[in-house]
Design an enzyme around this catalytic site. Sequence first.
Site, PDB file in Angstrom:
ATOM      1  N   HIS A   1       3.108  -5.085   3.681  1.00 15.93           N
ATOM      2  CA  HIS A   1       2.832  -5.557   5.040  1.00 15.93           C
ATOM      3  C   HIS A   1       2.368  -7.005   4.956  1.00 15.93           C
ATOM      4  O   HIS A   1       1.709  -7.400   3.984  1.00 15.93           O
ATOM      5  CB  HIS A   1       1.700  -4.753   5.690  1.00 15.93           C
ATOM      6  CG  HIS A   1       2.072  -3.356   6.048  1.00 15.93           C
ATOM      7  ND1 HIS A   1       2.779  -3.037   7.186  1.00 15.93           N
ATOM      8  CD2 HIS A   1       1.831  -2.173   5.422  1.00 15.93           C
ATOM      9  CE1 HIS A   1       2.953  -1.728   7.248  1.00 15.93           C
ATOM     10  NE2 HIS A   1       2.388  -1.174   6.177  1.00 15.93           N
TER      11      HIS A   1
ATOM     12  N   ASP B   1      -4.662 -10.480  -1.597  1.00 13.01           N
ATOM     13  CA  ASP B   1      -3.357 -11.107  -1.368  1.00 13.01           C
ATOM     14  C   ASP B   1      -2.402 -10.833  -2.530  1.00 13.01           C
ATOM     15  O   ASP B   1      -2.752 -11.057  -3.689  1.00 13.01           O
ATOM     16  CB  ASP B   1      -3.507 -12.615  -1.162  1.00 13.01           C
ATOM     17  CG  ASP B   1      -2.173 -13.241  -0.767  1.00 13.01           C
ATOM     18  OD1 ASP B   1      -1.546 -12.753   0.195  1.00 13.01           O
ATOM     19  OD2 ASP B   1      -1.750 -14.208  -1.436  1.00 13.01           O
ATOM     20  N   HIS B   2      -1.220 -10.345  -2.186  1.00 13.93           N
ATOM     21  CA  HIS B   2      -0.191  -9.992  -3.170  1.00 13.93           C
ATOM     22  C   HIS B   2      -0.670  -8.948  -4.174  1.00 13.93           C
ATOM     23  O   HIS B   2      -0.282  -8.962  -5.339  1.00 13.93           O
ATOM     24  CB  HIS B   2       0.378 -11.245  -3.860  1.00 13.93           C
ATOM     25  CG  HIS B   2       1.294 -12.005  -2.959  1.00 13.93           C
ATOM     26  ND1 HIS B   2       0.836 -12.871  -1.987  1.00 13.93           N
ATOM     27  CD2 HIS B   2       2.638 -12.001  -2.842  1.00 13.93           C
ATOM     28  CE1 HIS B   2       1.864 -13.370  -1.319  1.00 13.93           C
ATOM     29  NE2 HIS B   2       2.979 -12.846  -1.810  1.00 13.93           N
TER      30      HIS B   2
ATOM     31  N   HIS C   1       4.782   0.050  -0.228  1.00  8.28           N
ATOM     32  CA  HIS C   1       5.607  -0.895   0.523  1.00  8.28           C
ATOM     33  C   HIS C   1       4.679  -1.966   1.074  1.00  8.28           C
ATOM     34  O   HIS C   1       3.469  -1.838   1.004  1.00  8.28           O
ATOM     35  CB  HIS C   1       6.444  -0.193   1.606  1.00  8.28           C
ATOM     36  CG  HIS C   1       5.672   0.192   2.802  1.00  8.28           C
ATOM     37  ND1 HIS C   1       6.239   0.454   4.011  1.00  8.28           N
ATOM     38  CD2 HIS C   1       4.329   0.336   2.992  1.00  8.28           C
ATOM     39  CE1 HIS C   1       5.292   0.755   4.874  1.00  8.28           C
ATOM     40  NE2 HIS C   1       4.141   0.704   4.294  1.00  8.28           N
TER      41      HIS C   1
ATOM     42  N   HIS D   1       0.847  -1.190   0.000  1.00 10.49           N
ATOM     43  CA  HIS D   1       0.000   0.000   0.000  1.00 10.49           C
ATOM     44  C   HIS D   1       0.885   1.242   0.000  1.00 10.49           C
ATOM     45  O   HIS D   1       2.090   1.179   0.247  1.00 10.49           O
ATOM     46  CB  HIS D   1      -0.977   0.025   1.186  1.00 10.49           C
ATOM     47  CG  HIS D   1      -0.377   0.329   2.516  1.00 10.49           C
ATOM     48  ND1 HIS D   1      -1.124   0.614   3.622  1.00 10.49           N
ATOM     49  CD2 HIS D   1       0.911   0.407   2.929  1.00 10.49           C
ATOM     50  CE1 HIS D   1      -0.339   0.840   4.655  1.00 10.49           C
ATOM     51  NE2 HIS D   1       0.905   0.725   4.268  1.00 10.49           N
TER      52      HIS D   1
ATOM     53  N   CYS E   1       5.068   4.715   5.162  1.00  8.35           N
ATOM     54  CA  CYS E   1       3.920   4.236   4.396  1.00  8.35           C
ATOM     55  C   CYS E   1       3.602   5.163   3.223  1.00  8.35           C
ATOM     56  O   CYS E   1       2.716   4.875   2.424  1.00  8.35           O
ATOM     57  CB  CYS E   1       2.701   4.068   5.304  1.00  8.35           C
ATOM     58  SG  CYS E   1       2.862   2.690   6.454  1.00  8.35           S
TER      59      CYS E   1
ATOM     60  N   GLU F   1      -1.479  -5.195  11.223  1.00  7.99           N
ATOM     61  CA  GLU F   1      -0.571  -4.753  10.161  1.00  7.99           C
ATOM     62  C   GLU F   1       0.832  -5.311  10.439  1.00  7.99           C
ATOM     63  O   GLU F   1       1.661  -5.421   9.553  1.00  7.99           O
ATOM     64  CB  GLU F   1      -0.556  -3.229  10.101  1.00  7.99           C
ATOM     65  CG  GLU F   1      -0.243  -2.684   8.722  1.00  7.99           C
ATOM     66  CD  GLU F   1      -0.441  -1.185   8.648  1.00  7.99           C
ATOM     67  OE1 GLU F   1      -1.240  -0.746   7.803  1.00  7.99           O
ATOM     68  OE2 GLU F   1       0.191  -0.449   9.426  1.00  7.99           O
TER      69      GLU F   1
END
Length: 145
Positions: free
Chosen positions: A41, A79-80, A39, A14, A33, A124
């Site tokens: 998480h 996801d990803h 980047h 994000h 962030c 997170e």
Amino acid sequence: MLYVTKKIKFSAAHRLFNPTFTDARNEEIFDKCNNIMGHGHNYTLEVTVAGIPDPSTGYVIDLKKLKQILQNEIYEHVDHKHLNYDVPFLKGIIPSAENITVTFWNILSEKISPGKLYRIRLFESDSSWVEYYGDPIDIPIYELK
Ligand code: NI
């Protein structure tokens, strides 16, 4: 009342920024962030359903069913992925853990049955998480630059 919880993990990128702020203000507020390319998480999502067990099964909700709902409604979409750009239901939303949690609530509260969505926790990291019980909150949607 009993409370049944399912946990899933996903990884996503994000970037936190508000398009109405200057670059300097975005950097000051969102820090790491705000990294321009985003980047990552490793998130953990915990979803708790409240209910009374069905006397014929002993289940509040079948955990296999709950897992399937989380898989179909959340995991497959995030996801990803890059949460700012790849996920239609997060489009224009600042993807803080808080805003992601509220968005997940709005999706899951419609889908979960039997039982009633009681709590969502979104981690997170191991040491930072958000917890939400569904009191209505409006999240602003920003035009992406
Ligand atoms: Ni971040």
